[in-house]
Write a protein that holds these residues in place. Structure first.
Motif, PDB file in Angstrom:
ATOM      1  N   THR A  36     -41.543  10.491 -46.263  1.00 19.23           N
ATOM      2  CA  THR A  36     -42.247  11.308 -45.278  1.00 19.23           C
ATOM      3  C   THR A  36     -43.479  11.895 -45.934  1.00 19.23           C
ATOM      4  N   ALA A  55     -34.434  15.374 -50.898  1.00 15.74           N
ATOM      5  CA  ALA A  55     -35.210  16.418 -50.228  1.00 15.74           C
ATOM      6  C   ALA A  55     -36.174  17.025 -51.245  1.00 15.74           C
ATOM      7  N   VAL A  99     -33.344  18.658 -43.177  1.00 19.02           N
ATOM      8  CA  VAL A  99     -33.257  17.215 -43.421  1.00 19.02           C
ATOM      9  C   VAL A  99     -31.833  16.813 -43.789  1.00 19.02           C
ATOM     10  N   LEU A 157     -38.707  16.058 -37.450  1.00 17.10           N
ATOM     11  CA  LEU A 157     -37.745  15.387 -38.327  1.00 17.10           C
ATOM     12  C   LEU A 157     -36.864  14.421 -37.555  1.00 17.10           C
ATOM     13  N   ALA A 189     -39.777  17.666 -50.413  1.00 11.70           N
ATOM     14  CA  ALA A 189     -40.942  18.342 -49.848  1.00 11.70           C
ATOM     15  C   ALA A 189     -40.880  19.842 -50.109  1.00 11.70           C
ATOM     16  N   THR A 210     -38.349  12.859 -48.883  1.00 13.34           N
ATOM     17  CA  THR A 210     -39.324  13.703 -48.187  1.00 13.34           C
ATOM     18  C   THR A 210     -40.402  14.139 -49.171  1.00 13.34           C
ATOM     19  N   VAL A 219     -41.193  19.309 -42.311  1.00 12.06           N
ATOM     20  CA  VAL A 219     -39.811  19.754 -42.522  1.00 12.06           C
ATOM     21  C   VAL A 219     -39.531  21.105 -41.875  1.00 12.06           C
ATOM     22  N   ARG A 231     -46.868  14.729 -44.777  1.00  7.81           N
ATOM     23  CA  ARG A 231     -47.337  15.636 -43.732  1.00  7.81           C
ATOM     24  C   ARG A 231     -48.789  15.374 -43.352  1.00  7.81           C
TER      25      ARG A 231
END
Length: 255
Positions: A55, A97, A129, A78, A99, A31, A72, A57
């Motif tokens: 991922t 994880a 997540v 998600l 982000a 992420t 997130v 944004r």
């Protein structure tokens, strides 16, 4: 039990001259993998032969990865992102994880919204997540979860009560996951980076950079690739669970 020192090459799983078995490619999701530490982590897994999704944004994602937009702080976003990743490369076996956001301000001036939004993105976002990822991991009976914390989470930092609290919470989150799901072949560990050479640190005044480096026993900022190597290690380390791995040049030792 035979002494390993007396084990002959013919009895070893890696006989002399035999090439080590190739590692099976895994489905990896990072992420916040579109820049900085996240991009370095995604690139390291891809170079190791894994199938890597990221991922992001906003903005355009980097080339070479399966990229999905996701927020997130939004569970529905998600769910959609995971569904797309699973359709493309199978259930997520390694989750990083990464982000996160910052909204720095002195305690007396920090608003409720500044505090809550950082915890929602950083800590609750990691929880969201991880919650979604373990669905597939439990079915597979294997999985690796790596949470990206910070030296600030254990060391503290003025003007960052929100950020430090969110990053400290990663430790309790990972250790609870480890105790809950360790028997299912799932590990959850934490990386705590220190000051890393990124666009953010490069924008700091030279005097401020020098001051920070003076506190670090290594005398320098870390490289994003050094954080990525820690993520690769934890993704391969089946008997490391609930650990906090500092990658900070010695800044936070003892904390």
């Amino acid at each position: 039990m035979p002494d390993p020192a007396e084990q002959t090459p013919s009895s070893s799983s890696e006989s002399a001259g035999a090439a080590p078995a190739a590692r099976r490619p895994r489905s990896v999701l990072v992420t916040g993998g579109n820049r900085g530490i996240g991009l370095a982590v995604a690139s390291a897994f891809a170079a190791a032969g894994d199938r890597v999704a990221i991922t992001h944004r906003s903005g355009e994602p980097p080339a070479g990865f399966f990229a999905v937009r996701a927020d997130v702080t939004d569970g529905a976003s998600l769910d959609a992102a995971f569904a797309a990743v699973e359709a493309e490369q199978g259930p997520v076996e390694v989750l990083v994880a990464n982000a996160g956001v910052t909204r720095d301000q002195l305690l007396m001036r920090m608003s409720d919204e500044d505090f809550e939004s950082v915890l929602d993105a950083n800590l609750a976002g990691a929880w969201r997540v991880a919650r979604r990822a373990v669905r597939g991991m439990v079915r597979l009976k294997r999985g690796r979860i790596v949470l990206m914390s910070s030296v600030v989470g254990l060391y503290g930092s003025p003007g960052q009560t929100n950020y430090a609290a969110s990053k400290a919470g990663m430790v309790g989150l990972a250790r609870s996951i480890a105790r809950e799901l360790g028997s299912r072949g799932i590990t959850a560990n934490v990386i705590a980076p220190g000051f890393v050479d990124t666009d953010m640190t490069r924008r700091l005044p030279e005097a401020t950079q020098a001051e920070y480096k003076g506190r670090i026993p290594a005398g320098r900022f870390g490289a994003v690739e050094e954080i990525a190597q820690a993520a690769l290690f934890l993704a391969d380390a089946g008997y490391v669970n609930g650990a906090v791995l500092p990658v900070d040049g010695g800044l936070g030792m003892g904390h």
